[in-house]
Design a protein around this motif. Structure first.
Motif, mmCIF file in Angstrom:
data_model
loop_
_atom_site.group_PDB
_atom_site.id
_atom_site.type_symbol
_atom_site.label_atom_id
_atom_site.label_comp_id
_atom_site.label_asym_id
_atom_site.label_seq_id
_atom_site.Cartn_x
_atom_site.Cartn_y
_atom_site.Cartn_z
ATOM 1 N N VAL A 1 14.974 -7.403 -3.926
ATOM 2 C CA VAL A 1 14.056 -7.745 -3.434
ATOM 3 C C VAL A 1 14.370 -9.005 -3.668
ATOM 4 O O VAL A 1 13.753 -9.488 -4.953
ATOM 5 N N SER A 2 14.557 -9.156 -2.471
ATOM 6 C CA SER A 2 14.234 -11.118 -2.851
ATOM 7 C C SER A 2 12.717 -11.457 -3.015
ATOM 8 O O SER A 2 12.189 -11.116 -2.153
ATOM 9 N N VAL A 3 12.874 -12.926 -3.635
ATOM 10 C CA VAL A 3 10.803 -13.573 -3.950
ATOM 11 C C VAL A 3 10.501 -14.057 -2.345
ATOM 12 O O VAL A 3 9.531 -14.665 -2.416
ATOM 13 N N VAL A 4 11.700 -14.038 -1.472
ATOM 14 C CA VAL A 4 11.484 -14.732 -0.541
ATOM 15 C C VAL A 4 10.600 -14.146 0.402
ATOM 16 O O VAL A 4 9.540 -14.022 1.262
ATOM 17 N N ALA A 5 10.816 -12.368 0.112
ATOM 18 C CA ALA A 5 10.582 -11.571 0.774
ATOM 19 C C ALA A 5 9.469 -11.020 0.196
ATOM 20 O O ALA A 5 9.180 -10.132 1.053
ATOM 21 N N LEU A 6 9.129 -11.478 -0.508
ATOM 22 C CA LEU A 6 7.902 -10.380 -0.911
ATOM 23 C C LEU A 6 6.778 -10.527 -0.425
ATOM 24 O O LEU A 6 6.479 -11.952 -0.367
ATOM 25 N N ALA A 7 5.750 -9.023 -0.638
ATOM 26 C CA ALA A 7 4.584 -9.710 0.017
ATOM 27 C C ALA A 7 3.798 -9.090 -1.508
ATOM 28 O O ALA A 7 4.153 -7.885 -1.730
ATOM 29 N N PRO A 8 2.365 -9.373 -0.692
ATOM 30 C CA PRO A 8 0.985 -8.477 -1.408
ATOM 31 C C PRO A 8 1.505 -7.339 -1.300
ATOM 32 O O PRO A 8 0.969 -6.970 -0.095
ATOM 33 N N GLY A 9 1.407 -7.074 -2.669
ATOM 34 C CA GLY A 9 1.462 -5.018 -2.340
ATOM 35 C C GLY A 9 2.089 -4.473 -2.780
ATOM 36 O O GLY A 9 2.159 -3.038 -2.977
ATOM 37 N N ASP A 10 3.489 -5.540 -2.401
ATOM 38 C CA ASP A 10 4.464 -4.756 -2.518
ATOM 39 C C ASP A 10 4.903 -4.138 -3.958
ATOM 40 O O ASP A 10 3.800 -4.401 -5.547
ATOM 41 N N GLU A 11 5.853 -3.005 -4.110
ATOM 42 C CA GLU A 11 6.023 -3.188 -6.064
ATOM 43 C C GLU A 11 6.932 -3.417 -6.487
ATOM 44 O O GLU A 11 8.841 -3.226 -6.020
ATOM 45 N N VAL A 12 7.346 -3.695 -7.745
ATOM 46 C CA VAL A 12 8.766 -4.422 -8.741
ATOM 47 C C VAL A 12 8.794 -3.983 -10.167
ATOM 48 O O VAL A 12 7.515 -3.361 -10.318
ATOM 49 N N LEU A 13 10.171 -3.507 -10.171
ATOM 50 C CA LEU A 13 10.068 -2.858 -12.038
ATOM 51 C C LEU A 13 9.653 -4.329 -12.773
ATOM 52 O O LEU A 13 9.440 -5.110 -12.850
ATOM 53 N N CYS A 14 9.021 -3.687 -14.068
ATOM 54 C CA CYS A 14 8.506 -5.068 -14.668
ATOM 55 C C CYS A 14 8.738 -4.061 -16.869
ATOM 56 O O CYS A 14 9.122 -2.680 -16.047
ATOM 57 N N ARG A 15 7.459 -4.250 -17.207
ATOM 58 C CA ARG A 15 8.082 -3.925 -18.979
ATOM 59 C C ARG A 15 7.234 -4.037 -18.931
ATOM 60 O O ARG A 15 6.899 -5.433 -19.491
ATOM 61 N N LEU A 16 6.446 -3.283 -20.055
ATOM 62 C CA LEU A 16 4.344 -4.280 -20.895
ATOM 63 C C LEU A 16 5.357 -3.139 -22.347
ATOM 64 O O LEU A 16 6.401 -2.902 -22.798
ATOM 65 N N ASP A 17 5.040 -4.011 -22.941
ATOM 66 C CA ASP A 17 4.848 -4.180 -24.108
ATOM 67 C C ASP A 17 3.621 -4.779 -25.074
ATOM 68 O O ASP A 17 2.464 -5.051 -24.256
ATOM 69 N N THR A 18 3.617 -4.466 -26.671
ATOM 70 C CA THR A 18 2.598 -5.417 -27.423
ATOM 71 C C THR A 18 2.943 -6.934 -27.440
ATOM 72 O O THR A 18 3.849 -7.309 -27.818
ATOM 73 N N ALA A 19 1.963 -7.448 -27.737
ATOM 74 C CA ALA A 19 2.005 -8.824 -27.463
ATOM 75 C C ALA A 19 1.888 -9.433 -28.738
ATOM 76 O O ALA A 19 1.384 -8.341 -29.690
ATOM 77 N N GLY A 20 2.099 -10.728 -28.928
ATOM 78 C CA GLY A 20 2.675 -10.896 -30.523
ATOM 79 C C GLY A 20 3.589 -11.572 -30.820
ATOM 80 O O GLY A 20 4.656 -9.902 -31.104
#
Length: 323
Positions: free
Chosen positions: A290-309
């Motif tokens: 999904v293009s960043v130009v087409a993104l809107a609040p509420g849209d869902e995207v993939l991410c990765r969570l990790d421990t900080a540090g």
């Protein structure tokens, strides 16, 4: 992951050529063929009598292997090794290799004690699986767990230096790099695999973000995008979390208009600066870009969570906050 070696004993020119083309790290060959193989490419070649090789049949053999590790730095276990003795040897030093005769054996050796042996030596009877073994052990780091984030804000922020990572690989739809302002929350930034009416696809490229951003690298390390340069390996991840390695051909740093994207996943909040252009994309949970130009609040995207540090790119246990 372990190095992949090939045992060219007895010598066979076709098998040696395949091994070199497959990207093995080293070859073991008859002593009278070593110079001939070295002339074919820049690869380590050892004569078969240079490598201490042990057949594990009794406890004394295990003790001998440990002694060799400590005195010579390397030892090779012949085919027929079993997991428990290999674990005992691995726990006492580095430099252990094992012979393998199949892809399954190579994968098994790579996972012992969760770190694997230091190198596997593929025997001639497994030459037909050699490319698959190299791909499994050298071009992949398994699967990462990805999460779904919900977009909260998309804000133009002016100009900044962004990094295009041009790899030596042709990437596919769904693939990209994990990038973010915090190593604890990274976004899957999609490669430029998609055509549009104005710009041709560049499937070797990930327009990854601003120079200060973190990107996840092989072996659970991170780097700032501004540190990425030709010859370095980066981690490519697809929408299912499957990983592969790619060599950087060049990194292009240019001043471009940026946008700040803010997203949340559970109680975690992540941000990323990306170029404000239609060709830059994140990845939806179904794997589509999904293009960043087409993104809107509420849209869902993939991410990765990790421990900080992180300290010099390595994970550390430390209280840290990155905003």
């Amino acid at each position: 992951m372990p190095q992949v070696w090939f045992k060219a004993v007895p010598f066979d020119k076709t098998s040696v050529t395949l091994a070199l083309e497959s990207g093995v790290d080293a070859l073991i060959a008859p002593a009278d063929r070593v110079d001939e193989i070295r002339a074919l490419g820049r690869v380590q070649v050892l004569a078969e009598n240079e490598m201490e090789t042990i057949c594990l049949e009794q406890k004394a053999d295990e003790e001998q292997a440990v002694h060799c590790l400590r005195t010579q730095g390397k030892v090779l276990l012949r085919l027929g090794w079993e997991i428990i003795p290999v674990e005992n040897i691995l726990a006492q030093g580095n430099g252990l290799g094992v012979e393998v005769a199949s892809l399954d054996q190579a994968r098994l050796a790579a996972g012992i004690l969760e770190r694997g042996v230091d190198f596997v030596v593929v025997l001639p009877e497994a030459v037909q699986e050699l490319k698959a073994i190299v791909a499994a052990l050298k071009l992949s780091e398994g699967r990462l767990d990805l999460d779904t984030a919900r977009i909260e804000e998309i804000t133009p922020v002016g100009l900044g230096h962004r990094v295009c990572v041009d790899t030596c690989s042709l990437l596919r739809t769904g693939q990209g790099m994990l990038v973010g302002n915090s190593s604890a929350f990274t976004f899957l930034v999609h490669a430029e695999t998609e055509d549009n009416p104005y710009v041709a696809a560049r499937p070797f490229r990930i327009n990854a973000g601003a120079v200060h951003a973190y990107t996840l690298l092989p072996r659970d390390r991170t780097a700032y995008l501004g540190e990425i340069s030709a010859g370095r390996e980066v981690l490519v991840v697809d929408a299912q979390g499957r990983t592969s390695l790619a060599v950087v051909g060049r990194a292009k740093i240019e001043i471009r208009p940026l946008i700040l994207i803010v997203a949340v996943c559970g109680e975690r909040r992540g941000t990323i600066f990306l170029q404000n252009a239609e060709t830059i994309r994140l990845v939806r949970p179904d794997g589509t870009p999904v293009s960043v130009v087409a993104l809107a609040p509420g849209d869902e995207v993939l991410c990765r969570l990790d421990t900080a540090g992180r300290h010099f790119g390595m994970a550390i246990s430390e209280e840290i906050s990155e905003a």
